[in-house]
Design an enzyme around this catalytic site. Structure first.
Site, PDB file in Angstrom:
ATOM      1  N   TYR A  33      34.028 -26.547  -1.504  1.00  0.00           N
ATOM      2  CA  TYR A  33      33.067 -25.840  -2.340  1.00  0.00           C
ATOM      3  C   TYR A  33      33.699 -25.405  -3.645  1.00  0.00           C
ATOM      4  CZ  TYR A  33      35.124 -21.193  -1.670  1.00  0.00           C
ATOM      5  OH  TYR A  33      35.959 -20.103  -1.696  1.00  0.00           O
ATOM      6  N   LYS A 143      39.701 -21.376  18.936  1.00  0.00           N
ATOM      7  CA  LYS A 143      38.897 -22.609  18.882  1.00  0.00           C
ATOM      8  C   LYS A 143      37.864 -22.477  17.768  1.00  0.00           C
ATOM      9  CE  LYS A 143      37.240 -26.034  22.232  1.00  0.00           C
ATOM     10  NZ  LYS A 143      38.388 -26.927  22.130  1.00  0.00           N
ATOM     11  N   GLU A 176      50.694 -29.479  19.603  1.00  0.00           N
ATOM     12  CA  GLU A 176      49.557 -30.046  20.328  1.00  0.00           C
ATOM     13  C   GLU A 176      49.059 -31.261  19.573  1.00  0.00           C
ATOM     14  OE1 GLU A 176      46.583 -26.993  20.429  1.00  0.00           O
ATOM     15  OE2 GLU A 176      46.506 -26.788  18.252  1.00  0.00           O
TER      16      GLU A 176
END
Length: 281
Positions: A33, A143, A176
């Site tokens: 943006y 998350k 991860e």
């Protein structure tokens, strides 16, 4: 108009506008943006803002649906429709729309614009500040919808003909994957990264740990490195979508394949647990 919105050619008051759920901004925060003030119906520093906007989109490989001049024309046209010329002019482009998938959606992005009344402060009144440690890129344990790094890593994996991308930190600590947890078998033991703020505490990861303990396989929840990963006896990837995958190649080099019986025992136990929990009544 008191407020004004735009989405891919549709105009309306902001509270009357709607956005498709499949816009990737809903799934991943996948967009960029820019914004700035207008006064007396004149948008301030428009060329600089639009240049930065297009640069941001280019860095994320988002295909712009308009040219710079077309965007400026749309913005000015919208400003002139407002009841006041003193405004906050906001615009963003998202990668597009499609069923949720980390890898890129094909085609041009979706253009959003919002105009709301606003005044620029004259700067005469002092403000108060606090300090906050900058941890904006250290919240992997949450998350969040803001998955731009994972999206870019997933696309990079796809372009390399791979299915997943393993993240590591400076110094080589493995954390991860883009949308999975990664583990290794080393010396007959399961090694998995600790659940600190650098990994998401995966549900499938927790099931893997529990199953290994039930099978009498030792579990070590301490950080491991890229060197450990490359030389692991087996490399396991888990997620809620894929309970137990194994890797046989990383960065073009072969890995794993030295504990096939243990790997198969773990895989079978995890899948058996899933099948039992989801069997027909």
């Amino acid at each position: 108009m008191k407020t004004l919105g735009y989405y891919n050619g549709t105009f309306g008051e902001l509270d009357e506008m709607s956005i498709p759920m499949n816009d990737r901004v809903c799934w991943f925060g996948d967009g960029v943006y820019d914004a700035g003030p207008a006064r007396n119906y004149k948008i301030f520093a428009i060329d600089e803002h639009v240049d930065r906007f297009f640069n941001s989109a280019g860095l994320l490989k988002i295909q712009m649906p308009v040219t710079k001049q077309e965007l400026k024309d749309i913005l000015q046209e919208m400003v002139l429709k407002m009841d006041t010329g003193n405004l906050f002019v906001y615009y963003q482009v998202t990668r597009g729309s499609g069923i949720r998938n980390h890898v890129f959606t094909e085609g041009p992005g979706n253009l959003w614009i919002t105009l709301t009344p606003a005044e620029i402060s004259d700067g005469l009144t002092p403000i108060r500040l606090i300090t906050t440690e900058d941890t904006r890129f250290y919240h992997c344990n949450i998350k969040t919808l803001n998955l731009i790094p994972s999206v870019m890593a997933s696309q990079r994996a796809r372009e390399a003909g791979c299915q997943e991308s393993v993240f590591y930190r400076p110094g080589g600590r493995v954390t991860e994957c883009a949308h999975s947890n990664v583990h290794i078998i080393q010396d007959g033991m399961l090694r998995t990264a600790p659940t600190d703020n650098l990994i998401l505490p995966g549900i499938a990861r927790a099931h893997l740990i529990r199953i290994c303990k039930q099978l009498g396989i030792p579990v070590n929840e301490t950080a491991f490195t890229l060197d450990d990963l490359y030389h692991a006896e087996e490399v396991i990837v888990t997620s809620s979508s894929n309970l137990c995958l194994y890797a046989n190649e990383i960065d073009g080099r072969p890995v794993g394949g030295r504990q096939p019986d243990m790997l198969e025992t773990i895989r079978k136990a995890l899948l058996d647990e899933f099948y039992e929990a989801t069997k027909e009544a």
